[in-house]
Enzyme design. Structure first.
Site, mmCIF file in Angstrom:
data_model
loop_
_atom_site.group_PDB
_atom_site.id
_atom_site.type_symbol
_atom_site.label_atom_id
_atom_site.label_comp_id
_atom_site.label_asym_id
_atom_site.label_seq_id
_atom_site.Cartn_x
_atom_site.Cartn_y
_atom_site.Cartn_z
ATOM 1 C CE LYS A 98 -4.111 -2.003 2.066
ATOM 2 N NZ LYS A 98 -3.004 -3.296 1.935
ATOM 3 C CG ASP A 132 -2.810 -3.966 -2.342
ATOM 4 O OD1 ASP A 132 -2.588 -5.041 -3.260
ATOM 5 O OD2 ASP A 132 -2.462 -4.577 -0.858
ATOM 6 C CG MET A 133 -7.626 1.313 -5.293
ATOM 7 S SD MET A 133 -7.293 2.841 -5.875
ATOM 8 C CE MET A 133 -6.066 1.902 -7.316
ATOM 9 N NE ARG A 182 -4.814 -8.507 -6.088
ATOM 10 C CZ ARG A 182 -4.048 -7.904 -5.077
ATOM 11 N NH1 ARG A 182 -3.751 -6.435 -4.154
ATOM 12 N NH2 ARG A 182 -2.386 -8.182 -4.888
ATOM 13 C CB ALA A 187 -12.759 -4.124 1.625
#
Length: 305
Positions: A98, A132-133, A182, A187
């Site tokens: 991240k 990652d987002m 991905r 979330a």
């Protein structure tokens, strides 16, 4: 009820006051079943076990939103060490990270410098890296960083979240760099101004994104435990003659392990997302928010003797 559960656990995820309690008692809530340990060394035998079954892995040192350059550099060193450990132990594993943990919110030059260090090391050891987002306020900065890095490195991917309205356009904008993506539902707690509030719309958009990205000829990681999404992907690739080496299924460590092996037995590539580190609280709460079945899993861990 599902929306209420999600809001509740996302609220808990945002409570720093609960973090100390969680770190002390986390294993009682089943956290040790979905986190690979406090250090990479703890995770190594778990990764080796997954690899021995034919499963691939991506590891993520948990942590985000650092407050200082010193913290960001510490997280960078951890990423560098993870890459070296993957190579030293000959693990079939990628690295996920991240960028808020590397200084995205502090200084653009800092996060760029840290990412260059990580990517140079990843190239040296032939390790793929996925950015990652995070929440939507950081989507554009993350994508801008990814596109700039993709011009220098081939071994890098990022994440697109189907609950955001913007994601279809983001997919179009990224296509020029032939991204490895991905695709996930998402979330984080988001406003209806930026994200679909209804699960059915999120699911529908994920299917559209999967189809577009695969038909664009790009490598696609379908990160979902949802059988409807998995079945849709199977039918899509069969209909369009898409080779199995153009995509993979991804699932979380400790969740739906039998399903992972079933997909593997069917000839699909399956990668397990394994986080490690002691800063696991926010991650764990978001997993509970994502999937109601995970709540029963946590309660089972709480009362297990």
């Amino acid at each position: 009820m599902e929306a209420l559960n999600k809001s509740f656990f996302l609220f808990l995820a945002s409570r720093p006051s609960l973090d100390r309690f969680a770190k002390r008692w986390g294993s009682k809530f089943g956290a040790d079943k979905i986190v690979g340990g406090e250090t990479f060394e703890h995770a190594v035998p778990l990764i080796q076990n997954l690899n021995s079954q034919g499963l691939r892995v991506t590891v993520d040192h948990l942590g985000e939103f650092v407050a200082s350059e010193a913290e960001a550099r510490e997280r960078t060193l951890e990423c560098l060490q993870s890459i070296r450990m993957i190579s030293a132990h000959d693990l079939n594993s990628q690295l996920s990270l991240k960028v808020t943990s590397l200084g995205l919110d502090i200084n653009p030059e800092l996060v760029w410098e840290n990412m260059i260090q990580i990517m140079d090391e990843a190239v040296k050891h032939d390790v793929f890296v996925t950015i990652d987002m995070e929440d939507s306020s950081r989507t554009q900065a993350t994508l801008d960083l990814y596109k700039a890095l993709k011009k220098k490195y081939n071994n890098i991917g990022t994440v697109i979240q189907s609950y955001l309205y913007r994601s279809d356009q983001d997919l179009d904008d990224l296509n020029e760099v032939k991204p490895n993506l991905r695709l996930v539902k998402g979330a984080y707690k988001e406003s209806a101004k930026v994200a679909f509030p209804d699960k059915s719309d999120v699911d529908h958009n994920l299917k559209l994104l999967i189809k577009k990205h695969l038909l664009n000829g790009n490598y696609t990681a379908i990160a979902s435990h949802d059988d409807a999404i998995i079945q849709y992907t199977k039918e899509l690739v069969r209909e369009h003659g898409i080779a199995k080496d153009q995509f993979e299924f991804q699932m979380l460590y400790g969740m739906r392990s039998e399903r992972q092996l079933e997909l593997l037995a069917e000839g699909y590539t399956v990668r397990v997302y394994m986080p490690y580190g002691n800063d696991w609280y926010g991650y764990f709460m978001r997993r509970l928010a994502e999937r109601p079945a995970n709540i029963a899993f946590a309660l089972n861990g709480l009362f297990k003797k």
